[in-house]
Design a protein around this motif. Structure first.
Motif, PDB file in Angstrom:
ATOM      1  N   ALA A 187       0.820  -1.212   0.000  1.00 28.12           N
ATOM      2  CA  ALA A 187       0.000   0.000   0.000  1.00 28.12           C
ATOM      3  C   ALA A 187       0.854   1.261   0.000  1.00 28.12           C
ATOM      4  N   LEU A 188       1.994   1.203   0.699  1.00 29.31           N
ATOM      5  CA  LEU A 188       2.879   2.369   0.760  1.00 29.31           C
ATOM      6  C   LEU A 188       3.839   2.442  -0.425  1.00 29.31           C
ATOM      7  N   GLY A 189       3.904   1.398  -1.235  1.00 29.02           N
ATOM      8  CA  GLY A 189       4.820   1.401  -2.382  1.00 29.02           C
ATOM      9  C   GLY A 189       6.276   1.319  -1.981  1.00 29.02           C
ATOM     10  N   ILE A 190       6.562   0.725  -0.832  1.00 28.11           N
ATOM     11  CA  ILE A 190       7.939   0.611  -0.342  1.00 28.11           C
ATOM     12  C   ILE A 190       8.595  -0.616  -0.964  1.00 28.11           C
ATOM     13  N   THR A 191       9.848  -0.456  -1.409  1.00 27.44           N
ATOM     14  CA  THR A 191      10.588  -1.537  -2.043  1.00 27.44           C
ATOM     15  C   THR A 191      11.926  -1.724  -1.332  1.00 27.44           C
ATOM     16  N   LEU A 192      12.677  -2.728  -1.761  1.00 26.74           N
ATOM     17  CA  LEU A 192      13.994  -2.967  -1.187  1.00 26.74           C
ATOM     18  C   LEU A 192      14.937  -1.790  -1.412  1.00 26.74           C
ATOM     19  N   ASP A 193      14.671  -0.996  -2.445  1.00 26.80           N
ATOM     20  CA  ASP A 193      15.512   0.185  -2.709  1.00 26.80           C
ATOM     21  C   ASP A 193      15.406   1.216  -1.599  1.00 26.80           C
ATOM     22  N   ASP A 194      14.357   1.128  -0.768  1.00 25.75           N
ATOM     23  CA  ASP A 194      14.173   2.083   0.329  1.00 25.75           C
ATOM     24  C   ASP A 194      14.906   1.668   1.602  1.00 25.75           C
ATOM     25  N   TYR A 195      15.575   0.534   1.576  1.00 27.96           N
ATOM     26  CA  TYR A 195      16.351   0.052   2.727  1.00 27.96           C
ATOM     27  C   TYR A 195      17.299   1.147   3.221  1.00 27.96           C
ATOM     28  N   GLY A 196      17.285   1.394   4.515  1.00 21.32           N
ATOM     29  CA  GLY A 196      18.196   2.372   5.095  1.00 21.32           C
ATOM     30  C   GLY A 196      17.697   3.806   5.086  1.00 21.32           C
ATOM     31  N   ALA A 197      16.461   4.048   4.625  1.00 20.37           N
ATOM     32  CA  ALA A 197      15.935   5.421   4.618  1.00 20.37           C
ATOM     33  C   ALA A 197      15.895   5.980   6.039  1.00 20.37           C
ATOM     34  N   GLN A 198      16.253   7.249   6.167  1.00 20.96           N
ATOM     35  CA  GLN A 198      16.250   7.929   7.458  1.00 20.96           C
ATOM     36  C   GLN A 198      14.840   8.468   7.710  1.00 20.96           C
ATOM     37  N   LEU A 199      14.101   7.820   8.574  1.00 18.13           N
ATOM     38  CA  LEU A 199      12.674   8.083   8.690  1.00 18.13           C
ATOM     39  C   LEU A 199      12.341   9.407   9.353  1.00 18.13           C
ATOM     40  N   PHE A 200      13.284  10.007  10.051  1.00 17.30           N
ATOM     41  CA  PHE A 200      13.029  11.298  10.694  1.00 17.30           C
ATOM     42  C   PHE A 200      13.638  12.458   9.906  1.00 17.30           C
ATOM     43  N   ASP A 201      14.142  12.184   8.709  1.00 19.17           N
ATOM     44  CA  ASP A 201      14.706  13.213   7.832  1.00 19.17           C
ATOM     45  C   ASP A 201      13.587  13.753   6.951  1.00 19.17           C
ATOM     46  N   ALA A 202      13.339  15.054   7.019  1.00 18.81           N
ATOM     47  CA  ALA A 202      12.244  15.658   6.253  1.00 18.81           C
ATOM     48  C   ALA A 202      12.419  15.476   4.755  1.00 18.81           C
ATOM     49  N   ALA A 203      13.649  15.268   4.289  1.00 15.24           N
ATOM     50  CA  ALA A 203      13.909  15.092   2.862  1.00 15.24           C
ATOM     51  C   ALA A 203      13.788  13.638   2.414  1.00 15.24           C
ATOM     52  N   SER A 204      13.560  12.722   3.344  1.00 11.50           N
ATOM     53  CA  SER A 204      13.484  11.305   3.001  1.00 11.50           C
ATOM     54  C   SER A 204      12.177  10.994   2.286  1.00 11.50           C
ATOM     55  N   PRO A 205      12.193  10.074   1.311  1.00 16.56           N
ATOM     56  CA  PRO A 205      10.943   9.695   0.641  1.00 16.56           C
ATOM     57  C   PRO A 205      10.005   8.911   1.552  1.00 16.56           C
ATOM     58  N   ILE A 206      10.554   8.275   2.588  1.00 17.59           N
ATOM     59  CA  ILE A 206       9.756   7.552   3.580  1.00 17.59           C
ATOM     60  C   ILE A 206       9.979   8.242   4.923  1.00 17.59           C
ATOM     61  N   ARG A 207       8.902   8.681   5.563  1.00 18.49           N
ATOM     62  CA  ARG A 207       9.048   9.473   6.784  1.00 18.49           C
ATOM     63  C   ARG A 207       8.125   8.925   7.878  1.00 18.49           C
ATOM     64  N   LEU A 208       8.550   9.138   9.099  1.00 16.71           N
ATOM     65  CA  LEU A 208       7.780   8.689  10.259  1.00 16.71           C
ATOM     66  C   LEU A 208       7.452   9.883  11.140  1.00 16.71           C
ATOM     67  N   GLU A 209       6.185  10.007  11.520  1.00 17.40           N
ATOM     68  CA  GLU A 209       5.740  11.042  12.443  1.00 17.40           C
ATOM     69  C   GLU A 209       5.155  10.365  13.674  1.00 17.40           C
ATOM     70  N   LEU A 210       5.805  10.523  14.802  1.00 21.00           N
ATOM     71  CA  LEU A 210       5.288   9.944  16.030  1.00 21.00           C
ATOM     72  C   LEU A 210       4.116  10.762  16.542  1.00 21.00           C
ATOM     73  N   GLY A 211       3.085  10.089  16.984  1.00 17.33           N
ATOM     74  CA  GLY A 211       1.952  10.762  17.582  1.00 17.33           C
ATOM     75  C   GLY A 211       2.119  10.849  19.087  1.00 17.33           C
ATOM     76  N   PRO A 212       1.109  11.307  19.789  1.00 14.85           N
ATOM     77  CA  PRO A 212       1.172  11.330  21.256  1.00 14.85           C
ATOM     78  C   PRO A 212       1.346   9.912  21.799  1.00 14.85           C
ATOM     79  N   GLU A 213       2.143   9.773  22.829  1.00 14.42           N
ATOM     80  CA  GLU A 213       2.356   8.460  23.413  1.00 14.42           C
ATOM     81  C   GLU A 213       1.065   7.951  24.056  1.00 14.42           C
ATOM     82  N   ILE A 214       0.730   6.698  23.802  1.00 17.70           N
ATOM     83  CA  ILE A 214      -0.466   6.086  24.379  1.00 17.70           C
ATOM     84  C   ILE A 214      -0.112   5.583  25.781  1.00 17.70           C
ATOM     85  N   THR A 215      -0.656   6.192  26.769  1.00 18.72           N
ATOM     86  CA  THR A 215      -0.292   5.873  28.154  1.00 18.72           C
ATOM     87  C   THR A 215      -1.310   4.992  28.858  1.00 18.72           C
ATOM     88  N   ASP A 216      -2.500   4.834  28.283  1.00 19.71           N
ATOM     89  CA  ASP A 216      -3.540   4.010  28.900  1.00 19.71           C
ATOM     90  C   ASP A 216      -3.299   2.546  28.523  1.00 19.71           C
TER      91      ASP A 216
END
Length: 207
Positions: free
Chosen positions: A132-161
């Protein structure tokens, strides 16, 4: 947010990733199911079910690096599985993204997953996450917190319950099969089904 928020033990990193958003271009996926994996015997979280369980190789090298890096591999030679590295730099661990809800880019995700019957099915199961995300082996090693990365991760609020997160054994592994390192958000229709590996040792049930 800093990737250092994931520089923690595997299960804590897995909890932190629940509810986070993984972006691949215009497609965004809210993570609703994860599995934690540790590392080799020299580290603090030996995990014989992990790709890093026997030590560093060219395939698993990023698992031994800093947190917040994309680790991808092919399952059964065809499904791209998506993992986020965790733990301090030099100590292997990662979190497998098992399922997610598409929250943006639905048309592109549907085009990649024409067999999905509903939107909840688009990212149900680790192979479908990668598709669904179109991720391939070529994306191995992507820096997920780098704004310039094609694959990015945004952490939401921590679930404490604690009641908001369900916990159970990992899916399909034959080693350390009963380790309760699979976590999911029980209110999500995108969570995948549990299937125990037929190669896993039989549970000793009480008489």
């Amino acid at each position: 947010m800093s990737p250092e928020l994931l520089a923690v033990e595997p299960l804590a990193a897995a909890r932190r990733l629940l509810g986070a958003t993984l972006w691949s271009g215009p497609v965004g996926m809210r993570i609703v199911e994860v599995e934690a994996y540790g590392g080799d015997p020299s580290g603090p979280w030996h995990d014989p079910a992990a790709h890093s369980g026997r030590g560093r190789t060219a395939r698993n090298a990023v698992m031994f690096g800093p947190p917040g890096v994309l680790y991808v591999y092919l399952s059964y030679g065809m499904h791209t599985c998506v993992n986020v590295t965790s733990g301090p730099d030099g100590i292997a661990s990662a979190v497998l993204v098992r399922a997610g809800e598409i929250i943006a880019g639905h048309e592109k995700a549907r085009a990649r997953r024409p067999a999905a019957r509903t939107d909840a099915d688009l990212g149900k199961g680790p192979g479908n996450v990668g598709s669904a995300l179109g991720i391939t082996l070529d994306d191995y090693g992507a820096q997920l917190f780098d704004a310039a990365s094609p694959i990015r991760l945004e952490l939401g609020p921590e679930i404490t319950d604690p009641a908001a997160i369900s916990v159970g054994p990992r899916v399909g592994v034959s080693l350390a099969a009963d380790r309760p390192w699979r976590l999911w958000l029980p209110d999500s229709a995108a969570v995948s089904a549990y299937r125990r590996s037929p190669r896993a040792p039989r549970l000793d049930l009480p008489a």
